[in-house]
Design an enzyme around this catalytic site. Sequence first.
Site, PDB file in Angstrom:
ATOM      1  N   PRO A 157     -23.603-153.653 -25.339  1.00 48.82           N
ATOM      2  CA  PRO A 157     -24.363-153.798 -26.588  1.00 48.82           C
ATOM      3  C   PRO A 157     -25.783-154.337 -26.420  1.00 48.82           C
ATOM      4  O   PRO A 157     -26.521-154.440 -27.384  1.00 48.82           O
ATOM      5  CB  PRO A 157     -23.518-154.796 -27.380  1.00 48.82           C
ATOM      6  CG  PRO A 157     -22.863-155.643 -26.332  1.00 48.82           C
ATOM      7  CD  PRO A 157     -22.613-154.747 -25.153  1.00 48.82           C
ATOM      8  N   GLY A 158     -26.173-154.731 -25.186  1.00 49.97           N
ATOM      9  CA  GLY A 158     -27.577-155.086 -25.010  1.00 49.97           C
ATOM     10  C   GLY A 158     -27.869-156.439 -24.361  1.00 49.97           C
ATOM     11  O   GLY A 158     -28.990-156.928 -24.409  1.00 49.97           O
ATOM     12  N   GLY A 159     -26.868-157.017 -23.709  1.00 52.98           N
ATOM     13  CA  GLY A 159     -27.089-158.329 -23.073  1.00 52.98           C
ATOM     14  C   GLY A 159     -28.190-158.306 -22.013  1.00 52.98           C
ATOM     15  O   GLY A 159     -29.018-159.219 -21.934  1.00 52.98           O
ATOM     16  N   ASP A 203     -27.061-145.533 -23.063  1.00 57.15           N
ATOM     17  CA  ASP A 203     -25.615-145.751 -23.226  1.00 57.15           C
ATOM     18  C   ASP A 203     -25.157-144.973 -24.450  1.00 57.15           C
ATOM     19  O   ASP A 203     -25.881-144.922 -25.443  1.00 57.15           O
ATOM     20  CB  ASP A 203     -25.324-147.263 -23.427  1.00 57.15           C
ATOM     21  CG  ASP A 203     -23.884-147.631 -23.081  1.00 57.15           C
ATOM     22  OD1 ASP A 203     -22.965-146.950 -23.576  1.00 57.15           O
ATOM     23  OD2 ASP A 203     -23.693-148.599 -22.328  1.00 57.15           O
ATOM     24  N   ASP A 241     -25.548-151.706 -15.206  1.00 59.39           N
ATOM     25  CA  ASP A 241     -24.286-152.464 -15.313  1.00 59.39           C
ATOM     26  C   ASP A 241     -23.136-151.512 -15.655  1.00 59.39           C
ATOM     27  O   ASP A 241     -22.180-151.909 -16.307  1.00 59.39           O
ATOM     28  CB  ASP A 241     -24.468-153.546 -16.401  1.00 59.39           C
ATOM     29  CG  ASP A 241     -23.368-154.597 -16.404  1.00 59.39           C
ATOM     30  OD1 ASP A 241     -22.695-154.764 -15.377  1.00 59.39           O
ATOM     31  OD2 ASP A 241     -23.177-155.247 -17.451  1.00 59.39           O
ATOM     32  N   ASP A 299     -26.162-139.693 -20.390  1.00 60.38           N
ATOM     33  CA  ASP A 299     -25.396-140.087 -19.211  1.00 60.38           C
ATOM     34  C   ASP A 299     -26.310-140.855 -18.252  1.00 60.38           C
ATOM     35  O   ASP A 299     -27.331-140.324 -17.792  1.00 60.38           O
ATOM     36  CB  ASP A 299     -24.845-138.810 -18.540  1.00 60.38           C
ATOM     37  CG  ASP A 299     -24.033-139.140 -17.292  1.00 60.38           C
ATOM     38  OD1 ASP A 299     -23.931-140.334 -16.927  1.00 60.38           O
ATOM     39  OD2 ASP A 299     -23.501-138.201 -16.673  1.00 60.38           O
ATOM     40  N   LYS A 354     -19.097-153.303  -9.022  1.00 60.40           N
ATOM     41  CA  LYS A 354     -17.732-153.756  -9.351  1.00 60.40           C
ATOM     42  C   LYS A 354     -16.885-153.505  -8.116  1.00 60.40           C
ATOM     43  O   LYS A 354     -16.777-152.359  -7.652  1.00 60.40           O
ATOM     44  CB  LYS A 354     -17.166-152.972 -10.538  1.00 60.40           C
ATOM     45  CG  LYS A 354     -18.144-152.729 -11.677  1.00 60.40           C
ATOM     46  CD  LYS A 354     -18.416-153.946 -12.528  1.00 60.40           C
ATOM     47  CE  LYS A 354     -19.535-153.674 -13.528  1.00 60.40           C
ATOM     48  NZ  LYS A 354     -20.008-154.844 -14.250  1.00 60.40           N
TER      49      LYS A 354
HETATM   50  C1  LIG Z   1     -20.202-153.757 -18.731  1.00 59.09           C
HETATM   51  S1  LIG Z   1     -20.818-152.761 -20.017  1.00 59.09           S
HETATM   52  C2  LIG Z   1     -22.502-153.168 -20.073  1.00 59.09           C
HETATM   53  C3  LIG Z   1     -22.798-154.478 -20.737  1.00 59.09           C
HETATM   54  C4  LIG Z   1     -24.293-154.700 -20.878  1.00 59.09           C
HETATM   55  N1  LIG Z   1     -24.945-154.843 -19.590  1.00 59.09           N
HETATM   56  C5  LIG Z   1     -24.574-155.943 -21.683  1.00 59.09           C
HETATM   57  O1  LIG Z   1     -25.077-156.924 -21.090  1.00 59.09           O
HETATM   58  O2  LIG Z   1     -24.320-155.970 -22.884  1.00 59.09           O
HETATM   59  C6  LIG Z   1     -20.826-151.175 -19.297  1.00 59.09           C
HETATM   60  C7  LIG Z   1     -21.453-150.106 -20.139  1.00 59.09           C
HETATM   61  O3  LIG Z   1     -21.668-148.969 -19.330  1.00 59.09           O
HETATM   62  C8  LIG Z   1     -21.579-147.826 -20.170  1.00 59.09           C
HETATM   63  N2  LIG Z   1     -21.391-146.643 -19.312  1.00 59.09           N
HETATM   64  C9  LIG Z   1     -20.382-146.358 -18.459  1.00 59.09           C
HETATM   65  N3  LIG Z   1     -20.608-145.162 -17.869  1.00 59.09           N
HETATM   66  C10 LIG Z   1     -21.783-144.702 -18.361  1.00 59.09           C
HETATM   67  C11 LIG Z   1     -22.554-143.532 -18.136  1.00 59.09           C
HETATM   68  N4  LIG Z   1     -22.151-142.585 -17.284  1.00 59.09           N
HETATM   69  N5  LIG Z   1     -23.707-143.398 -18.813  1.00 59.09           N
HETATM   70  C12 LIG Z   1     -24.127-144.345 -19.671  1.00 59.09           C
HETATM   71  N6  LIG Z   1     -23.456-145.478 -19.916  1.00 59.09           N
HETATM   72  C13 LIG Z   1     -22.287-145.649 -19.280  1.00 59.09           C
HETATM   73  C14 LIG Z   1     -20.407-148.142 -21.094  1.00 59.09           C
HETATM   74  O4  LIG Z   1     -20.519-147.389 -22.288  1.00 59.09           O
HETATM   75  C15 LIG Z   1     -20.590-149.648 -21.320  1.00 59.09           C
HETATM   76  O5  LIG Z   1     -21.255-149.888 -22.535  1.00 59.09           O
END
Ligand SMILES: C[S@@+](CC[C@H](N)C(=O)[O-])C[C@H]1O[C@@H](n2cnc3c(N)ncnc32)[C@H](O)[C@@H]1O
Length: 358
Positions: free
Chosen positions: A225-227, A243, A279, A263, A308
Site C-alpha cells: 500500500p505504499g510504505g 503494483d 519489495d 507487472d 525473501k
Molecule cells: C510485501 S508487499 C509490498 C509492501 C510495500 N513495500 C509497502 O511498504 O507497503 C509486496 C507487493 O508486491 C506486489 N507484487 C507482487 N508481484 C508483483 C508483480 N509482478 N508486479 C507488481 N507488483 C507485484 C504485491 O501486489 C504486493 O503489494
Amino acid sequence: MNETSSTSDGRSWLLHCRAGFEAECAEEAVDAAAQHGRAGFARTERGAALVEIAPADQHALPPPPHWRNLVFARQSLALLARFDALDPKDRLGPPIDALAAAGLRIADWWVEAPDSEAGEDLRGLARALEAAALPLLRKRTLVDPASSMRAHLVLRDGTHALLALADVRHAAPWPQGIPRLKFPRGAPSRSTLKLDEAFLVLLDDADRRALLRPGMTAVDLGASPGGWTFQLVARGMRVTAVDNGPMDDALMASGQVEHRREDGFRFRPRQRVDWVVCDMVEQPARVATLMRDWLSEGAARAAVFNLKLPMKKRWLETQRCIALLRDSLGDAWTVRAKQLYHDREEVTVAVLPARPGG
Ligand SMILES: C[S@@+](CC[C@H](N)C(=O)[O-])C[C@H]1O[C@@H](n2cnc3c(N)ncnc32)[C@H](O)[C@@H]1O
C-alpha cells in the site's frame, strides 16, 4: 583474573544477529575468516542471537570484519574475555579488571543483552550495570574520550557474560547493532521501517548526502500500500509506484506519486531514474536478476531491494545473489546486503554507484 573467567585476547569474534539466524551468521563469518586464510569455528546456540567465532588452530583471527560487510551479523566485535560465574554482588569488578589487565582505555562502555527471548529479561540489569560502570571506569582511569575503542559487556544471564571490544570506526553505532526507528505518523504499512533502516544501515553518510536528495526520481516495484513509497516521498522524491494493488489515499494526495497498475517484472521508466526499489515477493535470484538488468541497462542509478529467503541454505542463496550482482555489474558498483532488524526471513540489498558523488 579469577578462575571463572577466561581471556580470548581479541583473537575471537563476537557477533550479534537475529535470533534463529545463528547458523547463517556463523557460516558467513567462518567464510569471512577463510577469505583471510584463517580457520575459524563457531560457538552458538539456536535462539541465542549471538555467535562466537574462535580460531580453529594456533593462528589468531584477523580483526573482526567491518559490520557493514556482514549480511547476517548486526554487530561485529572482538571478544576479550568470558565470565562464567559472576558474583551478583559484583558483576562489574571482573570485567573491569580484565579491561585493565589488557592495558586498554576506552571511549565508552555499553552493557547489552542479546536480542533473544532470554535477553528480554536482562534489559533492566543491563541498564543498571551500564549506569554503574562509568564512574568505576573513570576512577581507574580507563576512560579516554579520544580512544577508538568501546567496551561491550554482553550479558548471557545473571552470572554469564562476555566482554568484547568495538573499534568504533568498524562497528555499528547502536547497541546490539539495532537502530531504534520510530514508526512515522501516516505511513501506510509497517514495512516502511525496512526502507528507512536500509537507508541508515546500507548507506553511509557520504552515500546519503549524494544519493538521497529532494527532487530525485524513483520507481517502487511492488509498492502497495505504499510504505516504501512513503519513505521516498518523505525525502522529497517523485515516485512511480508499480503494483496492481491499491496505494494509500493520503500518499497519492501528496501529488508526488504516480500509480501504475503494471507487472513489476516488465515495467521500465521512459527516462533513467535515481532509484529503483523493489519489495515484490518472488524468488531471490529472479529479483536480483531484475535489479541487475535495471542497473546495467542504465534504467536507475541505485537500487534497494528485498530478497525473501528460502527456508534452507539461506546463506548460500544470499551469496549466489550477491555474486550474480557483483560479477555482472563490476567495480563501478558497491553491493551491500544486511538482514535488517525489520527484516524477517529475508535480507535487504543496496547496489550503489561506487563513487556516489561522481
Ligand atoms: C510485501 S508487499 C509490498 C509492501 C510495500 N513495500 C509497502 O511498504 O507497503 C509486496 C507487493 O508486491 C506486489 N507484487 C507482487 N508481484 C508483483 C508483480 N509482478 N508486479 C507488481 N507488483 C507485484 C504485491 O501486489 C504486493 O503489494
